[in-house]
Design an enzyme around this catalytic site. Structure first.
Site, short mmCIF file in Angstrom:
data_model
loop_
_atom_site.label_atom_id
_atom_site.label_comp_id
_atom_site.label_asym_id
_atom_site.label_seq_id
_atom_site.Cartn_x
_atom_site.Cartn_y
_atom_site.Cartn_z
CB ILE A 1 -0.97 0.27 1.15
CG1 ILE A 1 -1.81 -1.35 1.19
CG2 ILE A 1 -1.24 0.75 1.47
CD1 ILE A 1 -2.69 -1.39 2.26
NE ARG B 1 -6.83 -2.74 11.44
CZ ARG B 1 -6.90 -3.34 10.03
NH1 ARG B 1 -7.11 -2.28 9.68
NH2 ARG B 1 -7.15 -4.08 9.95
CG ASP C 1 -10.11 5.30 6.58
OD1 ASP C 1 -11.02 5.76 5.83
OD2 ASP C 1 -9.52 4.71 5.93
CD GLU D 1 -12.12 1.89 13.19
OE1 GLU D 1 -12.66 0.92 12.29
OE2 GLU D 1 -10.82 2.51 12.69
CG HIS E 1 -11.50 1.18 8.87
ND1 HIS E 1 -11.17 0.13 9.50
CD2 HIS E 1 -11.11 1.22 7.40
CE1 HIS E 1 -10.02 -0.27 9.60
NE2 HIS E 1 -10.10 -0.20 8.07
N GLY F 1 -10.69 2.57 3.32
CA GLY F 1 -9.51 2.71 2.09
C GLY F 1 -9.78 1.79 1.23
CB SER F 2 -10.51 -2.21 0.96
OG SER F 2 -11.47 -2.38 1.85
C1 DGY Z 1 -7.72 -4.24 6.15
O1 DGY Z 1 -7.97 -5.16 4.58
O2 DGY Z 1 -7.26 -4.11 6.89
C2 DGY Z 1 -8.97 -2.97 5.99
O3 DGY Z 1 -8.54 -1.86 7.23
C3 DGY Z 1 -10.21 -3.09 6.47
O4 DGY Z 1 -10.02 -4.46 7.86
#
Ligand code: DGY
Length: 320
Positions: A159, A239, A263, A268, A286, A288-289
């Site tokens: 990433i 995280r 994010d 959470e 949260h 991100g994806s």
């Molecule tokens: C991950 O893929 O680890 C993202 O943070 C979603 O949980």
């Protein structure tokens, strides 16, 4: 061959759910409520496969409760800090996760946060939406540009490298800290720092991409945040626990750094309520994806991994 029994702890995309229904005799947590560890260990009893996500704590107790039947834990996430990997291993249970396929989407989220933090996205939206925009002004809504600045990437895995690739397009100079230095082809001109402190002293903006897990917890603390310049920005797509909330909130309140883009949060979906009072922060839930395409790819990657395990081969996304 009879279908394996599965328990699906969250709702997935229609494409992934249809494939799961086709291949497994699956029970689904239909209302998509996040289950506690105790609820998961009851609801998933008898399952041979469990599909979870980063919201489910799969600790030793859950694993030992499900161990009599459980063969595979498949998590729709790249992170696996919510799973007791040692417990899975010692109980002979395989764990699958979803690396690679989400790297681009997560990198886009880092850019979303970085741009919104630097260019005051939250305040700008609020000004227009609230009807309090007095009209264009020469000193209105001034932020900080990206070009020519130094971006620090903490955690230069897949990433982090996608973040670097995109940020080069914004003419940012890339610096990074990683457990070990990357090979020159992967480093691609980025400047390596062998300590987090060295990184923090050399950058304008920080993007946290390091995997979650106790060794990185609270590693972005007040002493390190203090190394950023006044126009400094902290972005976290990893995280929440990696950032010391007290330290970041104090730096934002005192305007010792310019802004943050978060994010992810410790605890959470609860967040430290002081974050809500700050205007120099851009927050997202949260995500991100969270693209249609990526969530399909993540789900299908788990199913491909499961098929490989059933055929006696080890897929690339198998952790244990
Ligand atoms: C991950 O893929 O680890 C993202 O943070 C979603 O949980």
């Amino acid at each position: 061959m009879p279908k394996l029994t599965a328990f699906q702890a969250r709702r997935f995309t229609p494409k992934v759910e249809a494939a799961i229904q086709d291949l497994y005799s699956a029970r689904i947590n239909m209302d998509d409520r996040i289950l506690t560890a105790e609820e998961l260990s009851q609801a998933a009893k008898g399952a041979e496969v469990i599909f979870v996500s980063a919201t489910e704590v799969v600790d030793r107790h859950v694993i030992e409760t499900l161990a009599p039947t459980l063969q595979v834990i498949a998590t729709l996430s790249v992170g696996y800090d919510h799973i007791d990997i040692d417990a899975a291993k010692s109980n002979g249970i395989s764990v699958l996760h979803t690396p690679d396929v989400l790297s681009e989407a997560c990198a886009e989220t880092a850019l979303l946060l970085l741009l919104n933090a630097c260019r005051r996205g939250f305040e700008a939206d609020h000004m227009v939406r609230s009807g309090n925009w007095p009209g264009w002004g020469p000193t209105q809504m001034l932020g900080h540009g990206l070009n020519g600045r130094r971006l620090g990437i903490y955690g230069m895995g897949r990433i982090g490298r996608e973040v670097a690739k995109r940020c080069k397009g914004f003419d940012l100079e890339i610096h990074y800290h990683n457990r070990s230095r990357l090979t020159p082809d992967l480093e691609d001109g980025a400047v390596y720092h062998d300590t987090i402190d060295g990184l923090m002293s050399s950058i304008d903006f920080l993007v946290i991409c390091v995997p979650g897990g106790s060794s990185a917890d609270r590693s972005i603390n007040s002493a390190r945040i203090a190394k950023l310049p006044k126009h400094g920005v902290v972005v976290n797509i990893s995280r929440g626990l990696i950032v010391d909330d007290d330290a970041l909130i104090a730096a934002l309140q005192r305007r010792e750094i310019f802004a943050a883009g978060l994010d992810v949060f410790a605890g959470e979906p609860e967040i430290d309520p002081r974050y809500r009072t700050l205007s120099n922060i851009f927050m997202s839930p949260h995500m991100g994806s969270a693209t249609h395409e990526t969530r399909d790819l993540m789900g299908m990657m788990l199913l491909d991994g499961l098929a490989a395990i059933q055929n006696g081969t080890r897929p690339s996304n198998q952790l244990v």
